[in-house]
Design a protein around this motif. Structure first.
Motif, PDB file in Angstrom:
ATOM      1  N   MET A   1       7.244  19.950  -7.132  1.00 53.20           N
ATOM      2  CA  MET A   1       7.373  18.757  -6.300  1.00 53.20           C
ATOM      3  C   MET A   1       7.369  19.172  -4.833  1.00 53.20           C
ATOM      4  N   LYS A   2       7.102  18.207  -3.952  1.00 54.52           N
ATOM      5  CA  LYS A   2       7.197  18.445  -2.523  1.00 54.52           C
ATOM      6  C   LYS A   2       8.551  17.960  -2.025  1.00 54.52           C
ATOM      7  N   ALA A   3       9.083  18.698  -1.043  1.00 60.49           N
ATOM      8  CA  ALA A   3      10.420  18.394  -0.542  1.00 60.49           C
ATOM      9  C   ALA A   3      10.556  18.886   0.893  1.00 60.49           C
ATOM     10  N   ALA A   4      11.537  18.342   1.598  1.00 63.58           N
ATOM     11  CA  ALA A   4      11.921  18.817   2.927  1.00 63.58           C
ATOM     12  C   ALA A   4      13.201  19.623   2.761  1.00 63.58           C
ATOM     13  N   PHE A   5      13.164  20.894   3.146  1.00 61.57           N
ATOM     14  CA  PHE A   5      14.273  21.784   2.841  1.00 61.57           C
ATOM     15  C   PHE A   5      14.469  22.814   3.938  1.00 61.57           C
ATOM     16  N   ILE A   6      15.632  23.476   3.886  1.00 56.83           N
ATOM     17  CA  ILE A   6      15.915  24.592   4.790  1.00 56.83           C
ATOM     18  C   ILE A   6      16.294  25.802   3.950  1.00 56.83           C
ATOM     19  N   GLU A   7      16.117  26.974   4.528  1.00 57.43           N
ATOM     20  CA  GLU A   7      16.508  28.211   3.862  1.00 57.43           C
ATOM     21  C   GLU A   7      17.714  28.866   4.530  1.00 57.43           C
ATOM     22  N   ALA A   8      18.148  28.271   5.636  1.00 55.13           N
ATOM     23  CA  ALA A   8      19.366  28.687   6.331  1.00 55.13           C
ATOM     24  C   ALA A   8      19.692  27.597   7.344  1.00 55.13           C
ATOM     25  N   PRO A   9      20.971  27.413   7.713  1.00 52.41           N
ATOM     26  CA  PRO A   9      21.294  26.415   8.738  1.00 52.41           C
ATOM     27  C   PRO A   9      20.574  26.723  10.041  1.00 52.41           C
ATOM     28  N   GLY A  10      20.191  25.669  10.751  1.00 52.80           N
ATOM     29  CA  GLY A  10      19.483  25.880  12.000  1.00 52.80           C
ATOM     30  C   GLY A  10      19.064  24.569  12.632  1.00 52.80           C
ATOM     31  N   PRO A  11      18.188  24.629  13.648  1.00 51.77           N
ATOM     32  CA  PRO A  11      17.733  23.426  14.340  1.00 51.77           C
ATOM     33  C   PRO A  11      16.785  22.614  13.462  1.00 51.77           C
ATOM     34  N   ALA A  12      16.379  21.458  13.979  1.00 57.62           N
ATOM     35  CA  ALA A  12      15.466  20.592  13.217  1.00 57.62           C
ATOM     36  C   ALA A  12      14.203  21.335  12.810  1.00 57.62           C
ATOM     37  N   GLU A  13      13.762  22.264  13.651  1.00 63.43           N
ATOM     38  CA  GLU A  13      12.544  23.024  13.362  1.00 63.43           C
ATOM     39  C   GLU A  13      12.692  23.917  12.138  1.00 63.43           C
ATOM     40  N   ALA A  14      13.943  24.107  11.679  1.00 65.35           N
ATOM     41  CA  ALA A  14      14.158  24.921  10.481  1.00 65.35           C
ATOM     42  C   ALA A  14      13.744  24.182   9.210  1.00 65.35           C
ATOM     43  N   ILE A  15      13.551  22.865   9.290  1.00 65.36           N
ATOM     44  CA  ILE A  15      13.172  22.101   8.103  1.00 65.36           C
ATOM     45  C   ILE A  15      11.719  22.401   7.754  1.00 65.36           C
ATOM     46  N   ARG A  16      11.505  22.809   6.535  1.00 66.25           N
ATOM     47  CA  ARG A  16      10.151  23.044   6.018  1.00 66.25           C
ATOM     48  C   ARG A  16       9.796  21.922   5.049  1.00 66.25           C
ATOM     49  N   TYR A  17       8.509  21.626   4.982  1.00 60.93           N
ATOM     50  CA  TYR A  17       8.026  20.656   4.005  1.00 60.93           C
ATOM     51  C   TYR A  17       7.015  21.370   3.130  1.00 60.93           C
ATOM     52  N   GLY A  18       7.314  21.458   1.853  1.00 56.88           N
ATOM     53  CA  GLY A  18       6.417  22.181   0.955  1.00 56.88           C
ATOM     54  C   GLY A  18       6.866  22.017  -0.485  1.00 56.88           C
ATOM     55  N   ARG A  19       6.333  22.876  -1.343  1.00 56.72           N
ATOM     56  CA  ARG A  19       6.601  22.752  -2.773  1.00 56.72           C
ATOM     57  C   ARG A  19       7.835  23.543  -3.183  1.00 56.72           C
ATOM     58  N   LEU A  20       8.618  22.914  -4.050  1.00 59.20           N
ATOM     59  CA  LEU A  20       9.736  23.560  -4.725  1.00 59.20           C
ATOM     60  C   LEU A  20       9.568  23.323  -6.228  1.00 59.20           C
ATOM     61  N   PRO A  21      10.218  24.122  -7.063  1.00 56.87           N
ATOM     62  CA  PRO A  21      10.118  23.881  -8.502  1.00 56.87           C
ATOM     63  C   PRO A  21      10.590  22.480  -8.874  1.00 56.87           C
ATOM     64  N   ASP A  22       9.932  21.866  -9.839  1.00 56.81           N
ATOM     65  CA  ASP A  22      10.351  20.552 -10.313  1.00 56.81           C
ATOM     66  C   ASP A  22      11.768  20.649 -10.877  1.00 56.81           C
ATOM     67  N   PRO A  23      12.665  19.754 -10.472  1.00 63.00           N
ATOM     68  CA  PRO A  23      14.048  19.823 -10.970  1.00 63.00           C
ATOM     69  C   PRO A  23      14.146  19.308 -12.404  1.00 63.00           C
ATOM     70  N   ARG A  24      15.099  19.841 -13.129  1.00 59.97           N
ATOM     71  CA  ARG A  24      15.368  19.388 -14.489  1.00 59.97           C
ATOM     72  C   ARG A  24      16.812  18.904 -14.565  1.00 59.97           C
ATOM     73  N   PRO A  25      17.050  17.728 -15.093  1.00 53.31           N
ATOM     74  CA  PRO A  25      18.418  17.197 -15.104  1.00 53.31           C
ATOM     75  C   PRO A  25      19.341  18.008 -16.004  1.00 53.31           C
ATOM     76  N   GLY A  26      20.496  18.343 -15.466  1.00 57.70           N
ATOM     77  CA  GLY A  26      21.504  19.050 -16.232  1.00 57.70           C
ATOM     78  C   GLY A  26      22.424  18.068 -16.948  1.00 57.70           C
ATOM     79  N   SER A  27      23.530  18.569 -17.454  1.00 51.12           N
ATOM     80  CA  SER A  27      24.482  17.745 -18.179  1.00 51.12           C
ATOM     81  C   SER A  27      25.016  16.623 -17.288  1.00 51.12           C
TER      82      SER A  27
END
Length: 324
Positions: A1-27
């Motif tokens: 899926m595509k998502a807006a995410f960060i890999e560490a805290p930071g400024p707005a420019e730290a937000i990346r938009y790209g693909r992450l693994p599709d989530p699977r619902p847990g319990s």
């Protein structure tokens, strides 16, 4: 899926938009296909590290969503597939956020969207309205027949607090800026509306209502001296979202002589039960068409960083929404 995410805290420019693994619902979780999300000032604090909380990296930003249930994890069955739902408590305390094509959400943090309610209008309303209900009911203890002053009553949380207070049966004094916003406050049910820039504001409020049982300045311009002066006996001051321009010295003697209380709260500290109670009240107002948030702009999800920059500029009036 595509998502807006960060890999560490930071400024707005730290937000990346790209693909992450599709989530699977847990319990106890449901998989939700996201239709719309809203950007909140608190989201910028979480992203920057200004609001300390557990973040699983890569961390999907965002708190609010409206979407459609697609699948259920083990033990989850509250909402069948195809149900349109909303949530306003993602994206902090170890929970992934909402700015993605799909989200796995604990079903106890999801609420059915009333039939006929537009998803964009709903996602714009739920966070401010939940905050307003929690502040007024759970923390200030507002009751029918009481007098409330809502500062910044044309803003996101303020306008929701005004409508909720009227719905509770309270007499509302609203403060806002300019005749257009004041007229809107009156249409929403405010018994009295004053421009907060008026140097005679305190005197005019006292002349109109004597004193107020609850004083809540939602604008971040808190002035505790003025608030104490306007309080009735045993009145309560609700303190939240205090901005840098606030004047916070507390006039202690008149405060304790009135038997007043100063109550602070943050919506992020609300319990599951408190959120569910607030959601029921929000849904009643949504179904009745009583929540009419101002939508400033609708952006594609790919522009999540732009949305955060706009919020941090301080010049956005209304809600910033995004769509996957």
């Amino acid at each position: 899926m595509k998502a807006a995410f960060i890999e560490a805290p930071g400024p707005a420019e730290a937000i990346r938009y790209g693909r992450l693994p599709d989530p699977r619902p847990g319990s106890g979780q449901l998989l939700v296909r996201v239709e719309a999300v809203a950007a909140n000032p608190v989201d910028t604090l979480v992203r920057s590290g200004g609001y300390p909380t557990r973040l699983p990296f890569p961390f999907v930003v965002g708190r609010d969503l409206v979407g459609v249930v697609e699948a259920a994890g083990p033990g989850a069955g509250r909402f069948p597939a195809g149900t349109r739902v909303w949530s306003g408590s993602l994206g902090h305390d170890g929970r992934q956020g909402s700015f993605a094509e799909h989200a796995c959400v604990d079903e106890q943090r999801l609420y059915r969207l009333p039939d006929g309610v537009d998803p964009l209008a709903a996602v714009a309303a739920v966070h401010p309205a939940t905050t307003a209900y929690t502040g007024l009911v759970h923390h200030a203890g507002a009751r029918r027949g009481e007098r409330l002053l809502v500062g910044g009553a044309a803003g996101n949380v303020g306008s929701a607090a005004l409508r909720l207070a009227v719905d509770l049966g309270c007499e509302v004094v609203a403060t806002a800026r300019g005749e257009e916003d004041l007229a809107g406050c009156r249409r929403a049910g405010a018994a009295h509306a004053f421009d907060y820039r008026d140097p005679e504001l305190t005197a005019k409020v006292r002349a109109a209502v004597g004193g107020v049982d609850v004083h809540w300045d939602t604008s971040g311009r808190g002035d505790l001296g003025a608030a104490v002066e306007l309080l009735a006996e045993r009145g309560r001051i609700l303190l939240t979202a205090v901005g840098g321009g606030a004047r916070l010295p507390l006039p202690v003697r008149p405060f304790y002589v009135k038997g007043a209380r100063l109550v602070g709260f943050a919506i992020s500290r609300s319990s599951i039960g408190e959120l569910a109670e607030a959601a029921a009240a929000v849904n009643r107002l949504l179904a009745a068409g009583r929540l009419r948030p101002r939508i400033a702009q609708v952006l594609p999800l790919a522009e999540a960083a732009t949305a955060h920059r706009l919020l941090e500029s301080g010049h956005v009036r209304g809600r910033l929404l995004l769509r996957p």
